[in-house]
Design an enzyme around this catalytic site. Structure first.
Site, short mmCIF file in Angstrom:
data_model
loop_
_atom_site.label_atom_id
_atom_site.label_comp_id
_atom_site.label_asym_id
_atom_site.label_seq_id
_atom_site.Cartn_x
_atom_site.Cartn_y
_atom_site.Cartn_z
N ASP B 354 0.87 -1.16 0.00
CA ASP B 354 0.00 0.00 0.00
C ASP B 354 0.91 1.22 0.00
O ASP B 354 2.05 1.14 0.45
CB ASP B 354 -0.88 -0.02 1.25
CG ASP B 354 -1.73 1.22 1.34
OD1 ASP B 354 -2.37 1.54 0.33
OD2 ASP B 354 -1.74 1.86 2.39
N ASP B 550 -1.29 -0.85 6.24
CA ASP B 550 -1.61 -0.59 7.63
C ASP B 550 -2.79 -1.47 8.01
O ASP B 550 -3.61 -1.84 7.17
CB ASP B 550 -1.86 0.90 7.89
CG ASP B 550 -3.22 1.34 7.42
OD1 ASP B 550 -4.21 1.00 8.09
OD2 ASP B 550 -3.30 2.00 6.38
N ASP B 554 -6.49 -1.26 5.53
CA ASP B 554 -6.22 -2.31 4.56
C ASP B 554 -6.62 -3.69 5.04
O ASP B 554 -6.24 -4.69 4.43
CB ASP B 554 -4.72 -2.31 4.21
CG ASP B 554 -4.28 -0.99 3.62
OD1 ASP B 554 -5.12 -0.35 2.97
OD2 ASP B 554 -3.12 -0.61 3.80
#
Lengths: 72, 655
Positions: B354, B550, B554
Site C-alpha cells: 500500500d 496498515d 487495509d
C-alpha cells in the site's frame, strides 16, 4: 462463539499436549482446541454455553491441572 | 473485557519453566545417587564377573536400591503413566512407567529363577529419563527466553503525582488519567501521553528500533520503554491488559496456539503414538517369546521398544522452532501472529505495498498551491481548512496544519466522499474538495487548471481541488514523502526475486512518481479503498501475494492476501488483521519478516526430518533386539534434546 485461553500445569511432553487437545475437542460446545507445551497454554474456541467446570473436567481427566481460565 | 480467574493463586506469577526445571533437577540428583552405585555393581558383576556384593544378597540389594529411583523419585512419572491405563489418555509416561515397572518386577521373579534380573536396569532407565527431561526442560526454557524477557519487561512501580505530592505506587494501581513522573534512566510505567517535559526514549525493547526517539509534549510513549535524559510527565492512557506490551505478549503467546500446516502429520502421529507403541511392544514380546522361548530376552526387547519410542521429538519439532523464531522476531519488532504464515511465505512471488503510510511516511504536507485569478491564497486555505477540519484524513490534516487558522468558518452538512474527497456548506454555497474525478462527476470545469493538475501530479503531489459554489478557487498539492529506507528495502526484495507492486487510491501520475522514488515499476493506481482486496485477488492468479499495509484501512486486503503483513505506526498495533505485524513502521521489517519466516520454516523441516528419521530407525532396531534397554532410553532422551537444541540454533541465523 468465544475464545478462551487456558493455563495448564503438569505437561512435560508432546503427547501430554495432544491428549488435552483431544479431550477438550470431545467436550460438547468446543469447536477447536490447541494446546501449547511451550507456553503451557490452551487455546479454545467454544460456544458461550461451555462452563468453566466442563473445561476443568476435560483437562483433569487427562491427568493435568487447569490453573487459569481467561475468557475474551 | 478480560476476566482472569486463577484457581491456583499460588503458582500464578512463578515462571513455569523454572519450577519445572528445578523439580526435574532435584529428582535427577537423588536418582543418580542410587543409580550410579547400581550401575557400578551391575557392570562389575555382569561384564567383569567381579562380585562387589555377597552373591546371595546381591540381587535383593539391587532390587531395594532400585525401588526409590523408580517409585519415589520417578513417582510422578509412574503415577501419570499408570493413570493413562485407566483414563485411556496415554502419554509418554505410560511407556516409561510400564517399562520400568516390568523391569523392576523381574528383580522379584528372578529370585525364583523365572527370569533374568532387570531391576537395576529399571533404575538406570528412570535416571536417564529424568535426566533427559531435565535437559529438555532447560532447552525448552531457552527456546522461550525472548518471550520470558517480554513478560518481565514491564515496570513494577510508578511514581504518580497526587495533588502536588509524588507517591510511589505498584504498577497495578495506576489508573487512566494518572500523571506519572519518569526520571532519566527509569522505565515508563505504562502507555501514555507526555504532558510536560522533553526527553529521548529508548524503545528498542518494544519496536526493535535501536535509535532513541525524541518525545515532546503530546507525544505518545509506550510502557516499559526507557526514558533517557530528561524528566517526563506522562499521563497514563492505557493500563493493565490494554497496554502495548500486554498486546505484544498476547499476540506472541497466541501464535503458539496456531498450527503450522506441515506439523499436521506429526500431530496425528503424536496423538496415536503411545497406544501404538504399547501394542507393538506386546506383539514384539509375544513374537520373540514364541520363536525363542527366552522369557528374559523377550522381556528385555519389549522394554527397549517401550522406552526408545518417544513422541516428543515429533511433537516438539514444530512448536520449539516456532517459539524461537517468534521470539527472535519479537525482539526485532516482528510479531508472527499465525504459524501458517511462515509456511506460506516461501511460496510468495509478489509483494504488494500500500502506498500511504507503508511506502510513504503517511504524513502528507502541503507542497504547492495554485489559486484562481483574483483569489488570494489565504482565502483558499481558510475555506479549505474550515471544511477539512471535520475530517480525520491525513490529507485533510495537512491542509488544516498549513492554514494554521485561529478561527474557522462555520460549516454545515459535512460529508466524506470515500476515496474522492469531502463536501460541506459554508453559508449557502457548497464547498467541494477532492480529486479531479470528483470535479468531473459534479460537472465542475477544470479547464483553467488542467496544466497545473498535470504538473502537480508529475511531481508526486496529490491534487486537492477546492471549489466553492461550483467555482474552482484553486488547487492544493499535497505530497507524502517516502520513508528513508523504503527504497533500500524494496530493492532488497527485488534482488531476492520478488515482484514488487504499489497499490494506491492516487491517480496514475502521482502514483508513478512516488513508485519511481521507491524503485517500484508496477503500479495499480486509482483504487478505491474497498477495491484493494479485489486487486489482490486478481494478482493471486499470477502467484501468491504478500500484502503490506496498515492494519486498519487495509484489513480486507491483508485478509485476502496469502500473507498479510500489517505495519504498525510505532505506538499502536493493529492486532485484528495481518498474519505478521510489524511494530516499527520500516519496510526493512518486511525483508526481515520474510527472511525470518523462511529460516524458521527451514528449521521446522529439519527438525521434523530428524524426528521422523529417529523413530523410523530406532524403533525397528529395538524391535530387532539390537538395543539394550538402557541404550534405548539414552537414545530416546537424546532425540528430544536434539530437536529442541536444534531449534535453539535458529538464533544463529542472520535475519
Amino acid at each position: 462463539m468465544k475464545k478462551i485461553k487456558l493455563k495448564i500445569e503438569g505437561m512435560h511432553c508432546a503427547s501430554c499436549a495432544s491428549n488435552i487437545e483431544r479431550s477438550l475437542k470431545k467436550t460438547p460446545g468446543i469447536k477447536s482446541a490447541t494446546v501449547s507445551l511451550m507456553t503451557k497454554k490452551g487455546f479454545v474456541e467454544a460456544e458461550d454455553s461451555v462452563k468453566d467446570e466442563e473445561l476443568q473436567k476435560a483437562v483433569s481427566r487427562t491427568g493435568y491441572k487447569l490453573t487459569g481460565i481467561e475468557r475474551e | 473485557m478480560h476476566d482472569m480467574k486463577n484457581m491456583d493463586e499460588h503458582h500464578h506469577d512463578e515462571p513455569m519453566e523454572d519450577s519445572e526445571i528445578s523439580s526435574w533437577k532435584k529428582k535427577m540428583k537423588w536418582s543418580w545417587i542410587l543409580a550410579i552405585p547400581i550401575a557400578i555393581i551391575m557392570l562389575s558383576e555382569r561384564i567383569f564377573g567381579f562380585m562387589i556384593l555377597p552373591e546371595a544378597y546381591s540381587s535383593w540389594i539391587l532390587l531395594a536400591m532400585a525401588f526409590p529411583v523408580v517409585f519415589i523419585f520417578g513417582w510422578e512419572t509412574i503415577k501419570g503413566g499408570t493413570r493413562g491405563f485407566v483414563s485411556l489418555y496415554f502419554n509418554m509416561d505410560s511407556l516409561i512407567a510400564l517399562g520400568t515397572i516390568i523391569a523392576w518386577l523381574t528383580g522379584i521373579f528372578s529370585q525364583f529363577g523365572i527370569v533374568a534380573d532387570y531391576s537395576g536396569v529399571a533404575a538406570m532407565i528412570m535416571a536417564f529419563f529424568i535426566t533427559g527431561k531435565y535437559v529438555e526442560a532447560i532447552a525448552r526454557g531457552r527456546a522461550s527466553q525472548e518471550i520470558k524477557k517480554l513478560l518481565e519487561l514491564g515496570a513494577k512501580n510508578a511514581r504518580v503525582l497526587k495533588g502536588k505530592e509524588e507517591i510511589e505506587i505498584p504498577i497495578s494501581e495506576i489508573k487512566i488519567g494518572d500523571v506519572m513522573i519518569v526520571k532519566p534512566g527509569e522505565k515508563i510505567p505504562t502507555d501514555g501521553i507526555v504532558v510536560k517535559g522533553f526527553s529521548s526514549v529508548d524503545e528498542s525493547m518494544i519496536t526493535g528500533e535501536s535509535l532513541p526517539t525524541d518525545k515532546n509534549v503530546k507525544d505518545s510513549v509506550i510502557g516499559a520503554t526507557i526514558n533517557q535524559d530528561g524528566i517526563l510527565y506522562v499521563k497514563a492512557t492505557k493500563v493493565g491488559r490494554d497496554t502495548f506490551l500486554a498486546h505484544i505478549i498476547d499476540l506472541v503467546e497466541n501464535a503458539q496456539g496456531t498450527k503450522v500446516p506441515i506439523q499436521e502429520l506429526a500431530d496425528k502421529i503424536t496423538g496415536i503414538f503411545v497406544p501404538t507403541i504399547l501394542i507393538i511392544s506386546i506383539i514384539v514380546f509375544m513374537n520373540w517369546f514364541y520363536f525363542t522361548s527366552d522369557l528374559s530376552r523377550s522381556l528385555g526387547i519389549a522394554i527397549s521398544v517401550l522406552v526408545i519410542a518417544c513422541p516428543c521429538a515429533l511433537g516438539l519439532a514444530t512448536p520449539t522452532a516456532l517459539m524461537v523464531g517468534s521470539g527472535m522476531g519479537a525482539k526485532r519488532g516482528i510479531l508472527i501472529r499465525k504459524g501458517e504464515a511462515i509456511q506460506t511465505m516461501k511460496e510468495i512471488k509478489i509483494v504488494m505495498f500500500d502506498k500511504t503510510g507503508t511506502i510513504t511516511k503517511g504524513k502528507p504536507e502541503v507542497r504547492k498551491i495554485k489559486t484562481a485569478k483574483s483569489v488570494k491564497e489565504n482565502y483558499l486555505l481558510e475555506i479549505a481548512a474550515s471544511i477539512e477540519k471535520n475530517s480525520e484524513h491525513p490529507i485533510a490534516r495537512a491542509i488544516v496544519e498549513k492554514a494554521n487558522l485561529k478561527k474557522y468558518k462555520e460549516v454545515t452538512g459535512f460529508k466524506i466522499l470515500r476515496g474522492k474527497g469531502v463536501e460541506g456548506y459554508i453559508g449557502k454555497k457548497m464547498v467541494l474538495i477532492g480529486n479531479p474525478l470528483l470535479m468531473k462527476e459534479r460537472k465542475i470545469s477544470l479547464k483553467e487548471f488542467e496544466e497545473t493538475v498535470e504538473s502537480f501530479e508529475n511531481s508526486g503531489c496529490t491534487t486537492m481541488i477546492v471549489s466553492y459554489g461550483n467555482e474552482v478557487l484553486g488547487i492544493i498539492g499535497v505530497a507524502d514523502a517516502i520513508k528513508e529506507d523504503s527504497l533500500a528495502a524494496i530493492s532488497m526484495l527485488q534482488v531476492q526475486g520478488y515482484r514488487t507492486m504499489m497499490i494506491t487510491g492516487d491517480n496514475e501520475r502521482t502514483a508513478r512518481t512516488i513508485a519511481k522514488e521507491a524503485g517500484i515499476s508496477e503500479v495499480i493506481a486509482n483504487v478505491l479503498p474497498e477495491d484493494k482486496a479485489k486487486k489482490v485477488e486478481e494478482m493471486q492468479k499470477e502467484g501468491m501475494v504478500a500484502f503490506v499495509g496498515d492494519g486498519i484501512n487495509d484489513a480486507p486486503a491483508l485478509k485476502q492476501s496469502n500473507v498479510g503483513i500489517a505495519m504498525g505506526s510505532g505506538t499502536d498495533i493493529a492486532i485484528e488483521s495481518g498474519d505478521i505485524v510489524l511494530v516499527k513502521g520500516s519496510l526493512v521489517g518486511v525483508v526481515q519478516a520474510i527472511n525470518l519466516s523462511k529460516k524458521t520454516f527451514g528449521k521446522i523441516k529439519q527438525n521434523l526430518f530428524w524426528a521422523f528419521a529417529y523413530n523410523t530407525i530406532a524403533i525397528p532396531l529395538a524391535v530387532a533386539g539390537l538395543l539394550h534397554p538402557v541404550i534405548a532410553e539414552i537414545a530416546m532422551a537424546l532425540s528430544s534434546i536434539t530437536v529442541v537444541t536444534n531449534a535453539n540454533l535458529l538464533r544463529r541465523a542472520r535475519i
